[in-house]
Scaffold this motif. Structure first.
Motif, PDB file in Angstrom:
ATOM      1  N   GLU A 196       0.843  -1.206   0.000  1.00  0.00           N
ATOM      2  CA  GLU A 196       0.000   0.000   0.000  1.00  0.00           C
ATOM      3  C   GLU A 196       0.882   1.262   0.000  1.00  0.00           C
ATOM      4  OE1 GLU A 196      -2.838   1.768   3.320  1.00  0.00           O
ATOM      5  OE2 GLU A 196      -3.361  -0.330   2.847  1.00  0.00           O
ATOM      6  N   ILE A 197       1.916   1.231   0.822  1.00  0.00           N
ATOM      7  CA  ILE A 197       2.796   2.407   0.942  1.00  0.00           C
ATOM      8  C   ILE A 197       3.564   2.639  -0.351  1.00  0.00           C
ATOM      9  CG2 ILE A 197       4.995   3.088   2.041  1.00  0.00           C
ATOM     10  CD1 ILE A 197       3.627   2.722   4.660  1.00  0.00           C
ATOM     11  N   ILE A 198       4.074   1.565  -0.968  1.00  0.00           N
ATOM     12  CA  ILE A 198       4.850   1.733  -2.211  1.00  0.00           C
ATOM     13  C   ILE A 198       3.962   2.298  -3.318  1.00  0.00           C
ATOM     14  CG2 ILE A 198       6.064   0.471  -4.046  1.00  0.00           C
ATOM     15  CD1 ILE A 198       7.246  -1.317  -1.877  1.00  0.00           C
ATOM     16  N   SER A 199       2.727   1.782  -3.433  1.00  0.00           N
ATOM     17  CA  SER A 199       1.836   2.284  -4.493  1.00  0.00           C
ATOM     18  C   SER A 199       1.455   3.750  -4.244  1.00  0.00           C
ATOM     19  CB  SER A 199       0.582   1.405  -4.613  1.00  0.00           C
ATOM     20  OG  SER A 199      -0.047   1.311  -3.366  1.00  0.00           O
ATOM     21  N   THR A 200       1.266   4.126  -2.962  1.00  0.00           N
ATOM     22  CA  THR A 200       0.973   5.540  -2.636  1.00  0.00           C
ATOM     23  C   THR A 200       2.160   6.424  -2.998  1.00  0.00           C
ATOM     24  OG1 THR A 200      -0.230   4.672  -0.729  1.00  0.00           O
ATOM     25  CG2 THR A 200       0.071   7.051  -0.811  1.00  0.00           C
ATOM     26  N   LEU A 201       3.377   5.949  -2.668  1.00  0.00           N
ATOM     27  CA  LEU A 201       4.589   6.720  -2.981  1.00  0.00           C
ATOM     28  C   LEU A 201       4.716   6.935  -4.488  1.00  0.00           C
ATOM     29  CD1 LEU A 201       7.315   5.207  -0.594  1.00  0.00           C
ATOM     30  CD2 LEU A 201       6.431   7.512  -0.525  1.00  0.00           C
ATOM     31  N   TYR A 202       4.530   5.853  -5.250  1.00  0.00           N
ATOM     32  CA  TYR A 202       4.624   5.949  -6.717  1.00  0.00           C
ATOM     33  C   TYR A 202       3.613   6.967  -7.257  1.00  0.00           C
ATOM     34  CZ  TYR A 202       8.012   2.337  -8.026  1.00  0.00           C
ATOM     35  OH  TYR A 202       9.171   1.631  -8.241  1.00  0.00           O
ATOM     36  N   ALA A 203       2.385   6.907  -6.706  1.00  0.00           N
ATOM     37  CA  ALA A 203       1.325   7.814  -7.177  1.00  0.00           C
ATOM     38  C   ALA A 203       1.700   9.261  -6.894  1.00  0.00           C
ATOM     39  CB  ALA A 203       0.015   7.452  -6.495  1.00  0.00           C
ATOM     40  N   ASP A 204       2.175   9.526  -5.688  1.00  0.00           N
ATOM     41  CA  ASP A 204       2.565  10.904  -5.324  1.00  0.00           C
ATOM     42  C   ASP A 204       3.722  11.402  -6.186  1.00  0.00           C
ATOM     43  OD1 ASP A 204       0.654  11.290  -3.428  1.00  0.00           O
ATOM     44  OD2 ASP A 204       1.871  10.602  -1.747  1.00  0.00           O
ATOM     45  N   HIS A 205       4.709  10.527  -6.409  1.00  0.00           N
ATOM     46  CA  HIS A 205       5.886  10.929  -7.193  1.00  0.00           C
ATOM     47  C   HIS A 205       5.511  11.165  -8.659  1.00  0.00           C
ATOM     48  CE1 HIS A 205       9.506  10.464  -4.501  1.00  0.00           C
ATOM     49  NE2 HIS A 205       8.517  10.061  -3.738  1.00  0.00           N
ATOM     50  N   ALA A 206       4.560  10.376  -9.147  1.00  0.00           N
ATOM     51  CA  ALA A 206       4.119  10.559 -10.542  1.00  0.00           C
ATOM     52  C   ALA A 206       3.430  11.920 -10.713  1.00  0.00           C
ATOM     53  CB  ALA A 206       3.173   9.431 -10.935  1.00  0.00           C
ATOM     54  N   ASN A 207       2.833  12.415  -9.611  1.00  0.00           N
ATOM     55  CA  ASN A 207       2.186  13.740  -9.655  1.00  0.00           C
ATOM     56  C   ASN A 207       3.179  14.888  -9.478  1.00  0.00           C
ATOM     57  OD1 ASN A 207      -0.267  12.534  -9.994  1.00  0.00           O
ATOM     58  ND2 ASN A 207      -0.749  12.483  -7.802  1.00  0.00           N
ATOM     59  N   GLY A 208       4.474  14.533  -9.353  1.00  0.00           N
ATOM     60  CA  GLY A 208       5.507  15.572  -9.259  1.00  0.00           C
ATOM     61  C   GLY A 208       5.953  15.911  -7.851  1.00  0.00           C
ATOM     62  N   ASN A 209       5.396  15.222  -6.838  1.00  0.00           N
ATOM     63  CA  ASN A 209       5.847  15.485  -5.445  1.00  0.00           C
ATOM     64  C   ASN A 209       7.061  14.595  -5.142  1.00  0.00           C
ATOM     65  OD1 ASN A 209       3.548  17.025  -5.290  1.00  0.00           O
ATOM     66  ND2 ASN A 209       2.341  15.385  -4.351  1.00  0.00           N
ATOM     67  N   VAL A 210       8.238  15.033  -5.579  1.00  0.00           N
ATOM     68  CA  VAL A 210       9.417  14.141  -5.478  1.00  0.00           C
ATOM     69  C   VAL A 210       9.953  14.026  -4.059  1.00  0.00           C
ATOM     70  CG1 VAL A 210      10.177  14.452  -7.857  1.00  0.00           C
ATOM     71  CG2 VAL A 210      10.997  16.021  -6.102  1.00  0.00           C
ATOM     72  N   LYS A 211       9.422  14.829  -3.129  1.00  0.00           N
ATOM     73  CA  LYS A 211       9.948  14.776  -1.754  1.00  0.00           C
ATOM     74  C   LYS A 211       9.036  13.986  -0.824  1.00  0.00           C
ATOM     75  CE  LYS A 211      12.410  19.137  -2.055  1.00  0.00           C
ATOM     76  NZ  LYS A 211      12.320  20.535  -1.674  1.00  0.00           N
ATOM     77  N   VAL A 212       8.121  13.222  -1.372  1.00  0.00           N
ATOM     78  CA  VAL A 212       7.215  12.451  -0.505  1.00  0.00           C
ATOM     79  C   VAL A 212       7.900  11.156  -0.071  1.00  0.00           C
ATOM     80  CG1 VAL A 212       5.038  11.190  -0.404  1.00  0.00           C
ATOM     81  CG2 VAL A 212       5.126  13.442  -1.459  1.00  0.00           C
ATOM     82  N   GLY A 213       7.956  10.953   1.253  1.00  0.00           N
ATOM     83  CA  GLY A 213       8.556   9.726   1.801  1.00  0.00           C
ATOM     84  C   GLY A 213       7.633   9.122   2.844  1.00  0.00           C
ATOM     85  N   ILE A 214       8.147   8.148   3.598  1.00  0.00           N
ATOM     86  CA  ILE A 214       7.303   7.457   4.585  1.00  0.00           C
ATOM     87  C   ILE A 214       7.472   8.107   5.957  1.00  0.00           C
ATOM     88  CG2 ILE A 214       6.742   5.202   5.585  1.00  0.00           C
ATOM     89  CD1 ILE A 214       8.434   3.924   3.377  1.00  0.00           C
TER      90      ILE A 214
END
Length: 544
Positions: free
Chosen positions: A464-482
């Motif tokens: 769940e966390i990896i798919s959320t991270l990928y989604a956020d990064h695809a939207n251009g939020n490159v600083k999103v982490g856990i």
């Protein structure tokens, strides 16, 4: 006799008792398997929620730690391929002082990917070409992720230092980084030379005393020596110091001599001359203005008696390394033996006092003034193994400071960098046309191991966390982490989790190099081990 068949092929060439493994299944896959086993051990210790390992080495010494460098050091790994990974981890530890786990675990993940590709039918050479292309691209992408403005920093700015040190210390002592980081930062800034590139890790010492708790930890500008002073004088302030490496005692002659004594009077005079000589030597020290004598060897009874008479404090330091550090702290020159003291050879201390901390007597040497060359972090904890682990965290913090003195660039932490690298590298693999595109795609997939492991170690749902991270990064939020505390994905710039660029750069580089070395091996030829006397079962060591 003549009918006995002679061995042929490689058996005929090598001595009997050798082992020879060749081909994909025997050599390559076995090597990969050994490396995977090692990275499976270290992987669960990755990140702040990493689990501890209990390792008991061949001397019966117990280690309870999540520090990979210590774990792989004490495991006594025998497999030659797994040793390559251990060497990569050690190189990372020596170069940066942090990130050994990332090196070993990531290399294991890359080899897992390589094994899948070999089973698909790719040749190891194609995988190596793909991995080499991938690591070059990774370095390129990594430089693009550096936080703007982080390349220039004042290494004496406490808040900036704590910000960069936090991630390294939290990975060893999660939840206690807010107490430890300010201590380490203060200690490092105190001993930082005019040119920060020349920062020496050895100038920050650690003194461990059982008892108390983490809130009792302090930094001392100077040294903390375990043990008491030799004489009865326990406190001296603003004193000149003389260091004598050869010990404070009457000097015996090198050659043997015989003295004929005819009467009691002569015997008395003989003893008196010896006393007078010792007194003369101690008086010379007292006249020079020195109030403290530091000895590197034994202190004689007679010499001690005269030191007491002239109100001179006597301190004994057995270790020659500690003695050198003491000279660095006080700025004095070590003399070989007692004699006339040159004023230039004297050092200066603000205070030397004997204090009792947690039932143990320690001598605290303080030197508050000027550019201080040695600072001690005094650690307190309930058991020896906790203190050892705290020391490793301090060690990581100090090494991070040394690294940021050379290169202070930072990249987002908390797996934000890894997900972005995976995403960009996956896009890069689509632009390649050869078979190595599969290797590049596998390299990209391997980065998922970091967020997956961080999430699993914290008890979160990894997929769940990896798919959320990928989604956020695809939207251009490159600083999103856990955010491990809340179990959600957040912007790391608000969480203030940053990793040093050099740590990531070296860890990934060493991992890729180690993997390519392992994959290049296609034959293993082992000679028969040399037959020495069998190792006797050693008695377990006693508590001391």
């Amino acid at each position: 006799m003549g009918l006995q068949s002679q061995p042929y092929g490689i058996q005929g060439m090598l001595k009997e008792g050798h082992k020879h493994l060749s081909g994909l299944d025997e050599a390559v896959v076995k090597n990969i398997d050994a490396c995977k086993q090692l990275s499976t051990i270290t992987r669960t210790s990755l990140g702040p929620n990493g689990m501890n390992k209990m390792v008991i080495n061949h001397l019966d010494k117990l280690f309870v730690t999540s520090d990979t460098a210590t774990i792989v050091n004490e495991l006594e790994i025998q497999h030659p391929a797994a040793k390559i990974l251990v060497l990569a981890g050690k190189a990372q530890q020596e170069e940066i002082g942090d990130g050994a786990n990332l090196t070993v675990s990531f290399a294991g993940e890359l080899l897992q990917g390589a094994e899948d590709l070999i089973r698909m039918g790719l040749h190891p050479s194609e995988i190596i070409i793909g991995y080499t292309k991938a690591i070059n691209k990774v370095v390129e992408i990594l430089e693009g992720l550096v936080e703007s403005g982080s390349d220039t920093m004042d290494v004496r700015n406490r808040d900036e230092v704590i910000l960069r040190m936090k991630a390294a210390v939290a990975s060893k002592q999660y939840g206690q980084e807010d107490v430890l980081c300010p201590l380490i930062a203060d200690a490092c800034i105190q001993v930082c030379p005019k040119n920060p590139v020349n920062f020496n890790v050895d100038n920050v010492r650690v003194a461990k005393l059982v008892g108390g708790g983490l809130h009792n930890c302090t930094t001392v500008k100077g040294m903390v020596l375990k043990g008491d002073t030799v004489g009865s004088i326990k406190k001296v302030e603003n004193a000149k110091v003389v260091v004598i490496a050869g010990g404070v005692d009457t000097t015996a002659t090198e050659t043997k001599g015989t003295v004929l004594i005819h009467s009691a009077e002569q015997l008395e005079n003989y003893a008196k001359t010896e006393e007078a000589k010792v007194e003369e030597l101690i008086k010379a020290v007292a006249d020079s203005g020195a109030k403290v004598i530091v000895s590197g060897a034994a202190v004689g009874e007679m010499a001690l008696h005269f030191c007491e008479r002239y109100k001179i404090m006597v301190l004994k330091i057995g270790s020659k390394f500690e003695l050198r550090r003491f000279c660095r702290t006080t700025g004095c020159v070590a003399l070989l033996k007692l004699g006339t003291v040159n004023p230039d050879d004297l050092g200066f201390v603000n205070s030397i006092s004997v204090e009792e901390i947690g039932g143990a007597r320690v001598t605290v040497v303080r030197n508050e003034e000027g550019g201080n060359s040695v600072t001690t972090v005094l650690l307190r904890g309930s058991t020896d193994s906790i203190l050892d682990d705290l020391e490793r965290a301090v060690d990581d913090g100090v090494n991070t400071y040394k690294a940021l003195c050379k290169d202070s660039r930072i990249v987002p932490g908390a797996a934000a960098t890894e997900i972005e690298l995976a995403r960009k590298l996956k896009e890069f693999s689509f632009t390649e046309t050869g078979l190595d595109q599969y290797a590049i795609a596998k390299f990209a997939e391997s980065f998922e191991m970091i967020p997956k492991t961080l999430a699993e170690n914290a008890g979160l749902n990894a997929m769940e966390i990896i798919s959320t991270l990928y989604a956020d990064h695809a939207n251009g939020n490159v600083k999103v982490g856990i955010d491990l505390e809340e179990g959600a994905c957040k912007d790391v710039s608000t969480l203030k989790i940053w990793d040093l660029f050099v740590t990531k750069y070296h860890a990934l580089k060493y991992a890729a190099d180690a993997v390519c070395t392992v994959l290049r091996v296609d034959q293993i030829i082992m000679s028969k081990p040399a037959g020495g006397p069998g190792r006797r079962d050693q008695q377990p060591m006693d508590e001391d």
